[in-house]
Design an enzyme around this catalytic site. Sequence first.
Site, PDB file in Angstrom:
ATOM      1  N   ASN A 157       4.525  10.654 -12.193  1.00 57.84           N
ATOM      2  CA  ASN A 157       5.032   9.905 -13.617  1.00 57.84           C
ATOM      3  C   ASN A 157       4.745  10.290 -14.542  1.00 57.84           C
ATOM      4  O   ASN A 157       3.889  11.350 -14.694  1.00 57.84           O
ATOM      5  CB  ASN A 157       5.151   8.247 -13.154  1.00 57.84           C
ATOM      6  N   GLY A 173       0.775  -1.121  -0.049  1.00 52.87           N
ATOM      7  CA  GLY A 173       0.064   0.096  -0.087  1.00 52.87           C
ATOM      8  C   GLY A 173       0.937   1.243   0.063  1.00 52.87           C
ATOM      9  O   GLY A 173       2.104   1.264   0.695  1.00 52.87           O
ATOM     10  N   GLY A 201       8.605   4.088  -6.847  1.00 57.00           N
ATOM     11  CA  GLY A 201       7.963   5.314  -6.678  1.00 57.00           C
ATOM     12  C   GLY A 201       7.895   5.691  -5.167  1.00 57.00           C
ATOM     13  O   GLY A 201       8.190   7.054  -4.760  1.00 57.00           O
ATOM     14  N   ASP A 202       7.382   4.666  -4.296  1.00 56.51           N
ATOM     15  CA  ASP A 202       7.312   5.227  -2.686  1.00 56.51           C
ATOM     16  C   ASP A 202       8.566   5.442  -2.164  1.00 56.51           C
ATOM     17  O   ASP A 202       8.580   6.052  -1.239  1.00 56.51           O
ATOM     18  CB  ASP A 202       6.334   3.919  -2.209  1.00 56.51           C
ATOM     19  N   ASP A 239      12.568  -6.091  -9.375  1.00 55.03           N
ATOM     20  CA  ASP A 239      11.169  -5.704  -9.047  1.00 55.03           C
ATOM     21  C   ASP A 239      11.073  -4.352  -8.902  1.00 55.03           C
ATOM     22  O   ASP A 239      11.461  -3.760  -8.145  1.00 55.03           O
ATOM     23  CB  ASP A 239      10.807  -6.649  -7.881  1.00 55.03           C
TER      24      ASP A 239
END
Length: 297
Positions: free
Chosen positions: A182, A36, A241-242, A236
């Site tokens: 993005n 999440g 981004g997180d 992976d």
Amino acid sequence: MKYDICIFGGCSVDLMFYEKEDGTYNTNPDKIVPGGKASNQAVAASRAGAKVTIITRIGKDKIGETIYNNLKYNDVDTSNIEMIPNLKNDFSEIYIDLETKDNEIIRNTTAINSFTEDLIDTYKDVILNSKLIVSQLKVPKNVSDTLINFCYENNKPIIVTPCNPDKLSLDLIDKISIITANKKECKAIFKTTNIEECVTKYPNKLIVTLGKDGVIYHDGTSVVKLPAILSDNLKDTTGAGDTFNGNLAYCLTHNYRLKDAIIRSQYASSMKVQVPTAQAGMPDKEELDKYVEDLNN
């Protein structure tokens, strides 16, 4: 209590499926891990060295306990988590492409849809006692709008990652301190493919990540294009981004210049993509320091 960063948003469980050599996926997930965007950003920022709290709602069951305990294990303050009986926790099915290592995500959301505007009032002191707020636009639009307006009215800086760009009203952009989008999100918000034009209109506010093409923003004088920090050990991209946003938030609360903050966050993302799942590869401060040093020597 005072915090460096307050993350506002949802948590979930990731069901990870990795493509096999024959192009198929297993029926059952290869891994089940906490995830999440809000949870990921909180973990990334905490490992980076920030004092982090999270405002969220999760179901009070075994899955919720797993989410809660994972945040606590990663030194994220959990005192502002609401655990709700009979609330179904969110989960995502994440399919990783064998060749590109990019992901396709199927989200199943319930808990995050339960967020209401009164959360901002309930936790206003937490927000006001945090140096920086981070949100992702995945909660209902009226809740995001209320949070952004509250931060603006109280001179509280907020980073927004527009994961659902349709929830970002153009009239709210001026009230946001930093937007990290993005290429696809940028296009959806501004209805144009001209990213340079977009960042020029919002100097030192709009940061656009371009994957293997790096990052672009405007520093108030000119457009700045920062090359990607690529790895030969790509495993992976989930959570990249997180990781970027969590580290950016850390840097901005620790007196980094914007350019230096972006570059350090790129290094953190470069480390993350070398390990499967969203959170497993997120570096702590010492690991990242060594990685930066090694790549520059």
